[in-house]
Design a protein around this motif. Sequence first.
Motif, PDB file in Angstrom:
ATOM      1  N   LEU A  72       0.821  -1.206   0.000  1.00 20.14           N
ATOM      2  CA  LEU A  72       0.000   0.000   0.000  1.00 20.14           C
ATOM      3  C   LEU A  72       0.853   1.253   0.000  1.00 20.14           C
ATOM      4  CD1 LEU A  72      -2.798  -0.979   2.521  1.00 20.14           C
ATOM      5  CD2 LEU A  72      -2.845  -1.092   0.048  1.00 20.14           C
ATOM      6  N   ASP A  73       2.023   1.182   0.629  1.00 20.72           N
ATOM      7  CA  ASP A  73       2.910   2.334   0.675  1.00 20.72           C
ATOM      8  C   ASP A  73       3.408   2.710  -0.716  1.00 20.72           C
ATOM      9  OD1 ASP A  73       2.593   2.427   3.402  1.00 20.72           O
ATOM     10  OD2 ASP A  73       4.330   1.151   3.795  1.00 20.72           O
ATOM     11  N   ALA A  74       3.477   1.719  -1.595  1.00 22.51           N
ATOM     12  CA  ALA A  74       3.947   1.974  -2.957  1.00 22.51           C
ATOM     13  C   ALA A  74       2.840   2.532  -3.850  1.00 22.51           C
ATOM     14  CB  ALA A  74       4.502   0.691  -3.565  1.00 22.51           C
ATOM     15  N   ASN A  75       1.619   2.576  -3.341  1.00 20.42           N
ATOM     16  CA  ASN A  75       0.457   3.068  -4.093  1.00 20.42           C
ATOM     17  C   ASN A  75       0.239   2.337  -5.399  1.00 20.42           C
ATOM     18  OD1 ASN A  75      -0.471   4.958  -2.246  1.00 20.42           O
ATOM     19  ND2 ASN A  75       0.935   6.536  -2.974  1.00 20.42           N
ATOM     20  N   LYS A  76       0.684   1.086  -5.445  1.00 19.88           N
ATOM     21  CA  LYS A  76       0.496   0.274  -6.639  1.00 19.88           C
ATOM     22  C   LYS A  76       0.512  -1.185  -6.244  1.00 19.88           C
ATOM     23  CE  LYS A  76       2.377  -0.582 -11.252  1.00 19.88           C
ATOM     24  NZ  LYS A  76       3.481  -0.274 -12.193  1.00 19.88           N
ATOM     25  N   LEU A  77      -0.404  -1.938  -6.777  1.00 18.99           N
ATOM     26  CA  LEU A  77      -0.452  -3.364  -6.471  1.00 18.99           C
ATOM     27  C   LEU A  77       0.470  -4.127  -7.408  1.00 18.99           C
ATOM     28  CD1 LEU A  77      -4.262  -3.916  -5.871  1.00 18.99           C
ATOM     29  CD2 LEU A  77      -2.458  -3.603  -4.178  1.00 18.99           C
ATOM     30  N   PRO A  78       1.066  -5.211  -6.934  1.00 22.14           N
ATOM     31  CA  PRO A  78       1.919  -6.024  -7.803  1.00 22.14           C
ATOM     32  C   PRO A  78       1.138  -6.606  -8.970  1.00 22.14           C
ATOM     33  CG  PRO A  78       2.188  -6.618  -5.497  1.00 22.14           C
ATOM     34  CD  PRO A  78       1.001  -5.721  -5.574  1.00 22.14           C
ATOM     35  N   GLU A  79       1.854  -7.020 -10.003  1.00 26.63           N
ATOM     36  CA  GLU A  79       1.194  -7.558 -11.184  1.00 26.63           C
ATOM     37  C   GLU A  79       0.530  -8.901 -10.910  1.00 26.63           C
ATOM     38  OE1 GLU A  79       3.743  -7.622 -14.544  1.00 26.63           O
ATOM     39  OE2 GLU A  79       4.121  -5.458 -14.511  1.00 26.63           O
ATOM     40  N   LEU A  80       1.096  -9.688  -9.997  1.00 27.64           N
ATOM     41  CA  LEU A  80       0.473 -10.951  -9.644  1.00 27.64           C
ATOM     42  C   LEU A  80      -0.862 -10.675  -8.975  1.00 27.64           C
ATOM     43  CD1 LEU A  80       0.657 -14.052  -9.422  1.00 27.64           C
ATOM     44  CD2 LEU A  80       1.788 -13.731  -7.210  1.00 27.64           C
ATOM     45  N   LYS A  81      -1.927 -11.160  -9.569  1.00 22.42           N
ATOM     46  CA  LYS A  81      -3.266 -10.870  -9.065  1.00 22.42           C
ATOM     47  C   LYS A  81      -3.589 -11.797  -7.904  1.00 22.42           C
ATOM     48  CE  LYS A  81      -3.931  -7.751 -12.184  1.00 22.42           C
ATOM     49  NZ  LYS A  81      -3.891  -6.315 -11.806  1.00 22.42           N
ATOM     50  N   CYS A  82      -3.607 -11.232  -6.727  1.00 24.66           N
ATOM     51  CA  CYS A  82      -3.878 -12.006  -5.520  1.00 24.66           C
ATOM     52  C   CYS A  82      -5.059 -11.401  -4.780  1.00 24.66           C
ATOM     53  CB  CYS A  82      -2.662 -12.029  -4.599  1.00 24.66           C
ATOM     54  SG  CYS A  82      -1.246 -12.896  -5.305  1.00 24.66           S
ATOM     55  N   ARG A  83      -5.940 -12.267  -4.331  1.00 24.80           N
ATOM     56  CA  ARG A  83      -7.137 -11.824  -3.616  1.00 24.80           C
ATOM     57  C   ARG A  83      -6.771 -11.000  -2.374  1.00 24.80           C
ATOM     58  NH1 ARG A  83     -12.125 -13.655  -4.601  1.00 24.80           N
ATOM     59  NH2 ARG A  83     -11.214 -15.215  -5.982  1.00 24.80           N
ATOM     60  N   GLU A  84      -5.658 -11.349  -1.768  1.00 22.78           N
ATOM     61  CA  GLU A  84      -5.250 -10.657  -0.536  1.00 22.78           C
ATOM     62  C   GLU A  84      -4.974  -9.178  -0.758  1.00 22.78           C
ATOM     63  OE1 GLU A  84      -4.913 -14.865   0.021  1.00 22.78           O
ATOM     64  OE2 GLU A  84      -4.028 -13.587  -1.522  1.00 22.78           O
ATOM     65  N   PHE A  85      -4.645  -8.775  -1.980  1.00 20.57           N
ATOM     66  CA  PHE A  85      -4.387  -7.358  -2.227  1.00 20.57           C
ATOM     67  C   PHE A  85      -5.671  -6.549  -2.096  1.00 20.57           C
ATOM     68  CE2 PHE A  85      -0.816  -9.096  -5.010  1.00 20.57           C
ATOM     69  CZ  PHE A  85       0.062  -9.086  -3.942  1.00 20.57           C
ATOM     70  N   GLY A  86      -6.785  -7.152  -2.482  1.00 19.78           N
ATOM     71  CA  GLY A  86      -8.068  -6.489  -2.260  1.00 19.78           C
ATOM     72  C   GLY A  86      -8.356  -6.322  -0.780  1.00 19.78           C
ATOM     73  N   TYR A  87      -8.028  -7.353  -0.004  1.00 20.53           N
ATOM     74  CA  TYR A  87      -8.200  -7.242   1.443  1.00 20.53           C
ATOM     75  C   TYR A  87      -7.355  -6.091   1.982  1.00 20.53           C
ATOM     76  CZ  TYR A  87      -9.789 -12.139   0.944  1.00 20.53           C
ATOM     77  OH  TYR A  87     -10.424 -13.286   0.572  1.00 20.53           O
ATOM     78  N   ALA A  88      -6.130  -5.979   1.470  1.00 20.43           N
ATOM     79  CA  ALA A  88      -5.242  -4.923   1.949  1.00 20.43           C
ATOM     80  C   ALA A  88      -5.810  -3.541   1.633  1.00 20.43           C
ATOM     81  CB  ALA A  88      -3.855  -5.087   1.323  1.00 20.43           C
ATOM     82  N   LEU A  89      -6.423  -3.398   0.460  1.00 21.52           N
ATOM     83  CA  LEU A  89      -7.002  -2.102   0.101  1.00 21.52           C
ATOM     84  C   LEU A  89      -8.153  -1.721   1.027  1.00 21.52           C
ATOM     85  CD1 LEU A  89      -7.058  -2.185  -3.802  1.00 21.52           C
ATOM     86  CD2 LEU A  89      -5.492  -0.950  -2.306  1.00 21.52           C
ATOM     87  N   SER A  90      -8.828  -2.714   1.614  1.00 24.39           N
ATOM     88  CA  SER A  90      -9.931  -2.387   2.529  1.00 24.39           C
ATOM     89  C   SER A  90      -9.415  -1.651   3.756  1.00 24.39           C
ATOM     90  CB  SER A  90     -10.698  -3.647   2.929  1.00 24.39           C
ATOM     91  OG  SER A  90      -9.923  -4.500   3.762  1.00 24.39           O
ATOM     92  N   TYR A  91      -8.185  -1.946   4.183  1.00 25.09           N
ATOM     93  CA  TYR A  91      -7.595  -1.220   5.317  1.00 25.09           C
ATOM     94  C   TYR A  91      -7.397   0.249   4.947  1.00 25.09           C
ATOM     95  CZ  TYR A  91      -6.540  -5.656   7.670  1.00 25.09           C
ATOM     96  OH  TYR A  91      -6.637  -6.867   8.298  1.00 25.09           O
ATOM     97  N   LYS A  92      -6.927   0.472   3.739  1.00 21.78           N
ATOM     98  CA  LYS A  92      -6.695   1.848   3.284  1.00 21.78           C
ATOM     99  C   LYS A  92      -8.016   2.604   3.185  1.00 21.78           C
ATOM    100  CE  LYS A  92      -3.858   4.248  -0.178  1.00 21.78           C
ATOM    101  NZ  LYS A  92      -2.724   4.540   0.710  1.00 21.78           N
ATOM    102  N   TYR A  93      -9.047   1.925   2.713  1.00 20.19           N
ATOM    103  CA  TYR A  93     -10.348   2.573   2.542  1.00 20.19           C
ATOM    104  C   TYR A  93     -11.005   2.854   3.888  1.00 20.19           C
ATOM    105  CZ  TYR A  93     -15.044   3.518   0.810  1.00 20.19           C
ATOM    106  OH  TYR A  93     -16.252   4.116   0.545  1.00 20.19           O
ATOM    107  N   MET A  94     -11.091   1.863   4.741  1.00 24.11           N
ATOM    108  CA  MET A  94     -11.865   2.007   5.973  1.00 24.11           C
ATOM    109  C   MET A  94     -11.167   2.843   7.032  1.00 24.11           C
ATOM    110  SD  MET A  94     -14.777   0.604   5.490  1.00 24.11           S
ATOM    111  CE  MET A  94     -15.540   0.068   7.018  1.00 24.11           C
ATOM    112  N   ASN A  95      -9.868   3.047   6.912  1.00 27.23           N
ATOM    113  CA  ASN A  95      -9.170   3.912   7.866  1.00 27.23           C
ATOM    114  C   ASN A  95      -9.091   5.359   7.380  1.00 27.23           C
ATOM    115  OD1 ASN A  95      -8.250   2.356  10.271  1.00 27.23           O
ATOM    116  ND2 ASN A  95      -7.357   1.037   8.699  1.00 27.23           N
ATOM    117  N   ASP A  96      -9.714   5.634   6.238  1.00 26.92           N
ATOM    118  CA  ASP A  96      -9.766   7.000   5.737  1.00 26.92           C
ATOM    119  C   ASP A  96     -10.806   7.801   6.530  1.00 26.92           C
ATOM    120  OD1 ASP A  96      -9.015   8.786   3.195  1.00 26.92           O
ATOM    121  OD2 ASP A  96     -11.152   9.039   3.626  1.00 26.92           O
ATOM    122  N   LYS A  97     -10.450   8.998   6.940  1.00 26.46           N
ATOM    123  CA  LYS A  97     -11.338   9.808   7.786  1.00 26.46           C
ATOM    124  C   LYS A  97     -12.643  10.168   7.079  1.00 26.46           C
ATOM    125  CE  LYS A  97      -8.646   9.860  11.337  1.00 26.46           C
ATOM    126  NZ  LYS A  97      -9.014   9.032  12.519  1.00 26.46           N
TER     127      LYS A  97
END
Length: 472
Positions: free
Chosen positions: A313-338
């Motif tokens: 998430l710090d790189a603001n770009k997901l790796p090319e390998l499509k992994c379901r876990e990256f979507g989970y990681a984005l939920s942290y970024k979304y839900m912790n937004d004020k």
Amino acid sequence: MELPEAGNVSRIFLLSFFLVLVFSHIAASQTIVESLPGLPGKLPFKLETGYVGVGEMDEVQFFYYFFESERDPQFDPLLLWLTGGPGCSGFSAIAFEIGPVGINTTSFNGGLPSLTLNPYSWTKVASIIFIDAPVGTGFSYSTTVEGANSSDTINAAQIYTFLRKWMYQHPQFIGHETYIGGDSYSGITIPIVVTNILEGLEAGLNPHIDLQGYIIGNPVTDNYIDVNERIPYLHRVSIISDAYYEAAKLQCHGDYVNIDYNNTLCVTAMQNIKECYLQIKLTQILEPQCAFTKPKEPQWDVRSQEANTQDYLDANKLPELKCREFGYALSYKYMNDKSVQKALNVREGTVKNWARCLKVFPTYTENINSTVDYHKNLSNTGMRALIYSGDHDISVPYLATLTWIRLLDVPIFDEWRPWYVDGQVAGYQTKYMNDYYRLTYVTLKGAGHTAPEFKPKQALAMVDRFFARYPI
């Protein structure tokens, strides 16, 4: 005044009889959410968020999301959905399983992730309450140190109290056909909650909940059965060879949980098996394993598999390998937004960091090892049960679920046969029935641990037919 919490412990009920129910002073905390960051325009469905307090002083504040049915909320059933974990937020089930919105993983290039609409949301056929439970999950919190402590039985009792209070705040849903649903670790919680509701109905507690049944997917049910059946499943799906399986069966005497480490032949057989599945994704055997460092032990819990994706998430770009876990990681970024928390009307300062699933949950005690006996007791009631499994899940394999269902001694009414969506085999089903109880067991072909996440169209068809009492 706090509602009496009916649970599986009789003394709780005894106390309930001597308490006066006073509901007029329950402070409502609910707001209609008309828009969400990351999704343009007004929401095309009705979303309400809020808090319901439970405990003697309402010290436990459960956060919830409520979606009215998009079809006919006046007549469609009400479903209380319990996400697994323990410690997984209701938003996880919304965004990745059965809710009307999801995290957009295809267009992320930094900043706040956007949302997409889910055409196969279960809100197409039911009104659904998603709750952050146990306390400490998602945006739920406690106002006291003592209130932060929970367990399987405490959580189930508190969820029952939550539901009763929620219904008093939403009287238009009193009398609606009601179901309790969830997946994964909710297989422990749900049978207890259902038992509590039935005991409350027998005791005459209000409001009257028109409980029709329960729905559980890939359910954690029995500590021994769930784990022991992983080895036969690995053999069945060709991850381990006939020779490895036969050696383990012989040397370990069919017990792959209570291993005698002085039995070197058993230990060797199990080590050979472990090497075969160490790099297999245990929640969906056909998807890429996204733990990029070789684990020393199998990562049974998806929370461990998603943990190392946070760094991306710090790189603001997901790796090319499509992994379901990256979507989970984005939920942290979304839900912790004020701005997101403001839109959801989250109380400021109550939760430091939102987590999709708590990796460590020190204030929670898993005090129920098996809910098979709960299911046995429920098989003497008028309940309808839908138990389903994604058949590509190792962590709670469908063989384990079939094993404990057989222990209920409910006769088979309809033998194993395929069911269809769009003219294609969507999975297989078996129906069990006695004079009181109806249990439908369903597999979803190709689905993983949280089946609707992998096969959303088929899962919606399954639950729609179940609610309608139509053959699956």
